[in-house]
Design a protein around this motif. Sequence first.
Motif, PDB file in Angstrom:
ATOM      1  N   GLY A 295      22.482  33.589  -1.520  1.00  0.00           N
ATOM      2  CA  GLY A 295      22.877  33.432  -0.121  1.00  0.00           C
ATOM      3  C   GLY A 295      22.175  32.275   0.565  1.00  0.00           C
ATOM      4  N   ALA A 296      21.341  31.537  -0.169  1.00  0.00           N
ATOM      5  CA  ALA A 296      20.620  30.407   0.410  1.00  0.00           C
ATOM      6  C   ALA A 296      21.555  29.211   0.578  1.00  0.00           C
ATOM      7  CB  ALA A 296      19.431  30.035  -0.475  1.00  0.00           C
ATOM      8  N   GLY A 297      21.107  28.195   1.316  1.00  0.00           N
ATOM      9  CA  GLY A 297      21.921  27.017   1.568  1.00  0.00           C
ATOM     10  C   GLY A 297      22.152  26.177   0.331  1.00  0.00           C
TER      11      GLY A 297
ATOM     12  N   CYS B  62      19.656  25.447  -2.824  1.00  0.00           N
ATOM     13  CA  CYS B  62      20.050  25.878  -4.169  1.00  0.00           C
ATOM     14  C   CYS B  62      19.967  24.724  -5.159  1.00  0.00           C
ATOM     15  CB  CYS B  62      21.473  26.445  -4.151  1.00  0.00           C
ATOM     16  SG  CYS B  62      21.588  28.046  -3.331  1.00  0.00           S
ATOM     17  N   LYS B  63      20.456  23.563  -4.759  1.00  0.00           N
ATOM     18  CA  LYS B  63      20.416  22.395  -5.640  1.00  0.00           C
ATOM     19  C   LYS B  63      18.973  22.017  -5.971  1.00  0.00           C
ATOM     20  CE  LYS B  63      21.758  17.549  -5.997  1.00  0.00           C
ATOM     21  NZ  LYS B  63      22.380  16.381  -5.334  1.00  0.00           N
TER      22      LYS B  63
ATOM     23  N   ASN C 264      14.907  23.130 -13.713  1.00  0.00           N
ATOM     24  CA  ASN C 264      15.555  22.487 -14.858  1.00  0.00           C
ATOM     25  C   ASN C 264      16.840  23.212 -15.271  1.00  0.00           C
ATOM     26  OD1 ASN C 264      15.752  20.445 -16.783  1.00  0.00           O
ATOM     27  ND2 ASN C 264      14.713  21.654 -18.359  1.00  0.00           N
ATOM     28  N   GLY C 265      17.562  23.698 -14.269  1.00  0.00           N
ATOM     29  CA  GLY C 265      18.857  24.318 -14.524  1.00  0.00           C
ATOM     30  C   GLY C 265      18.806  25.778 -14.935  1.00  0.00           C
ATOM     31  N   GLU C 266      17.602  26.364 -14.996  1.00  0.00           N
ATOM     32  CA  GLU C 266      17.472  27.763 -15.417  1.00  0.00           C
ATOM     33  C   GLU C 266      17.728  28.669 -14.203  1.00  0.00           C
ATOM     34  OE1 GLU C 266      14.056  30.671 -17.245  1.00  0.00           O
ATOM     35  OE2 GLU C 266      13.941  28.527 -17.693  1.00  0.00           O
ATOM     36  N   MET C 267      18.827  29.406 -14.239  1.00  0.00           N
ATOM     37  CA  MET C 267      19.289  30.180 -13.081  1.00  0.00           C
ATOM     38  C   MET C 267      18.277  31.224 -12.609  1.00  0.00           C
ATOM     39  SD  MET C 267      21.840  30.199 -10.985  1.00  0.00           S
ATOM     40  CE  MET C 267      23.016  29.227 -11.940  1.00  0.00           C
ATOM     41  N   ALA C 268      17.728  31.992 -13.538  1.00  0.00           N
ATOM     42  CA  ALA C 268      16.786  33.054 -13.170  1.00  0.00           C
ATOM     43  C   ALA C 268      15.554  32.470 -12.486  1.00  0.00           C
ATOM     44  CB  ALA C 268      16.374  33.858 -14.398  1.00  0.00           C
ATOM     45  N   ARG C 269      15.073  31.330 -13.040  1.00  0.00           N
ATOM     46  CA  ARG C 269      13.897  30.695 -12.454  1.00  0.00           C
ATOM     47  C   ARG C 269      14.231  30.117 -11.082  1.00  0.00           C
ATOM     48  NH1 ARG C 269       9.351  30.661 -10.451  1.00  0.00           N
ATOM     49  NH2 ARG C 269       8.325  28.640 -10.227  1.00  0.00           N
ATOM     50  N   ALA C 270      15.444  29.596 -10.914  1.00  0.00           N
ATOM     51  CA  ALA C 270      15.867  29.042  -9.629  1.00  0.00           C
ATOM     52  C   ALA C 270      15.880  30.129  -8.556  1.00  0.00           C
ATOM     53  CB  ALA C 270      17.236  28.401  -9.759  1.00  0.00           C
ATOM     54  N   VAL C 271      16.335  31.316  -8.922  1.00  0.00           N
ATOM     55  CA  VAL C 271      16.336  32.440  -7.986  1.00  0.00           C
ATOM     56  C   VAL C 271      14.904  32.777  -7.584  1.00  0.00           C
ATOM     57  CG1 VAL C 271      16.828  34.895  -7.698  1.00  0.00           C
ATOM     58  CG2 VAL C 271      18.502  33.417  -8.806  1.00  0.00           C
ATOM     59  N   GLU C 272      13.990  32.770  -8.576  1.00  0.00           N
ATOM     60  CA  GLU C 272      12.584  33.049  -8.294  1.00  0.00           C
ATOM     61  C   GLU C 272      12.004  32.014  -7.324  1.00  0.00           C
ATOM     62  OE1 GLU C 272      10.424  33.193 -11.921  1.00  0.00           O
ATOM     63  OE2 GLU C 272      11.343  35.054 -12.627  1.00  0.00           O
ATOM     64  N   ILE C 273      12.362  30.758  -7.542  1.00  0.00           N
ATOM     65  CA  ILE C 273      11.871  29.678  -6.676  1.00  0.00           C
ATOM     66  C   ILE C 273      12.332  29.887  -5.237  1.00  0.00           C
ATOM     67  CG2 ILE C 273      12.107  27.205  -6.159  1.00  0.00           C
ATOM     68  CD1 ILE C 273      12.177  26.776  -9.245  1.00  0.00           C
ATOM     69  N   LEU C 274      13.585  30.256  -5.100  1.00  0.00           N
ATOM     70  CA  LEU C 274      14.109  30.516  -3.753  1.00  0.00           C
ATOM     71  C   LEU C 274      13.388  31.692  -3.106  1.00  0.00           C
ATOM     72  CD1 LEU C 274      17.951  30.049  -4.279  1.00  0.00           C
ATOM     73  CD2 LEU C 274      16.428  28.560  -2.996  1.00  0.00           C
ATOM     74  N   ARG C 275      13.122  32.716  -3.898  1.00  0.00           N
ATOM     75  CA  ARG C 275      12.412  33.886  -3.365  1.00  0.00           C
ATOM     76  C   ARG C 275      10.982  33.514  -2.982  1.00  0.00           C
ATOM     77  NH1 ARG C 275      12.769  39.085  -6.922  1.00  0.00           N
ATOM     78  NH2 ARG C 275      11.802  39.901  -5.044  1.00  0.00           N
ATOM     79  N   GLU C 276      10.334  32.684  -3.834  1.00  0.00           N
ATOM     80  CA  GLU C 276       8.965  32.258  -3.556  1.00  0.00           C
ATOM     81  C   GLU C 276       8.879  31.486  -2.238  1.00  0.00           C
ATOM     82  OE1 GLU C 276       7.992  30.008  -6.991  1.00  0.00           O
ATOM     83  OE2 GLU C 276       7.795  31.768  -8.308  1.00  0.00           O
ATOM     84  N   LYS C 277       9.916  30.699  -1.980  1.00  0.00           N
ATOM     85  CA  LYS C 277       9.947  29.900  -0.746  1.00  0.00           C
ATOM     86  C   LYS C 277      10.482  30.683   0.445  1.00  0.00           C
ATOM     87  CE  LYS C 277      10.382  25.386  -2.967  1.00  0.00           C
ATOM     88  NZ  LYS C 277      11.190  24.149  -3.088  1.00  0.00           N
ATOM     89  N   GLY C 278      10.874  31.923   0.172  1.00  0.00           N
ATOM     90  CA  GLY C 278      11.379  32.764   1.261  1.00  0.00           C
ATOM     91  C   GLY C 278      12.816  32.475   1.627  1.00  0.00           C
TER      92      GLY C 278
END
Length: 307
Positions: free
Chosen positions: A16-18, A22-23, A30-44
């Motif tokens: 649901g992030a912008g 997301c990009k 590095n294109g890893e979806m699960a890690r990208a979700v974690e990054i978004l969560r870490e940044k709130g």
Amino acid sequence: MAVTAAMVKELRELSGAGMSACKNALVEANGEMARAVEILREKGLAAAAKKAGRVAAEGLVMTALTADRKNGAIVEVNSETDFVAKNDDFITFVKDVAAQTLASKAQTVEELLEEKWAPDPSIKVSEAFSQKVATIGENISMRRFTRFNVGADSVLVDYIHGGGRIGAMIKIVADNITDAVVEAGRNVCMQIAAMSPQFLDRTSVPAEYLDKEREILTQQTIAEGKPANIAEKMVEGRLNKMLKEICLVDQEYVKDGEMTVGQYLESIAKAVGGKVAIAEYVRYEKGEGIEKKEENFAEEVSKAMQG
């Protein structure tokens, strides 16, 4: 791994992030979806997206001025509850937003949110908001701002009422800018906060507005059964009374009911020698015009049980 539009779209749907967030997260992961979700969560950012739909009609109005009173900004930042609006962390954040706005060249809220966040240039203003949402646990949003830049013959004066419930800022023009002029400006700001004028003076009132009000007053007078010749005079009398209430310089001065705001400014001009006039003003009241959602707990429980 190359980040594709399809990957950005998928992450947006997951979090649901912008799109921009997301990009950036996908690039960092590095294109890893699960890690990208974690990054978004870490940044709130993921948490912020879930709260973004909540109505934010509380919050604070804040001002910022340069020391010479030549540049100023007034902002409204909204929160969901009044409790959060009184939180020291939130208050400090809104002060930072006001300072950012003062230094900015942005013309819209959207442009401002895309700027680098002054307290931490590694993130955007929008990301600072998202992180604050994650910290505070409520949806908060930048609603609006007005920025002033004035010349040598003018000075800016601000006033905040009720701990940030209402704010006002004016541009006052004077031949001699003195402490007395600034004090007069503060008094007029208090007038604006208290009496909520719609226009500066009668010349500022649009002709369409006057025509509409005249039409309404005419219908009211006719309904009272007044003869046409009397009705016309009554309409003009009532219109004049209304203008005295909605035009700042024609309002009764709150600190001295024996004079209007315009007459008060004339007295200041006489005292300091030279012209003293209000060129423009802005008044913000937190949450004005925002429709607050009425929560019905029993109805929510019933829907959840049925679901």
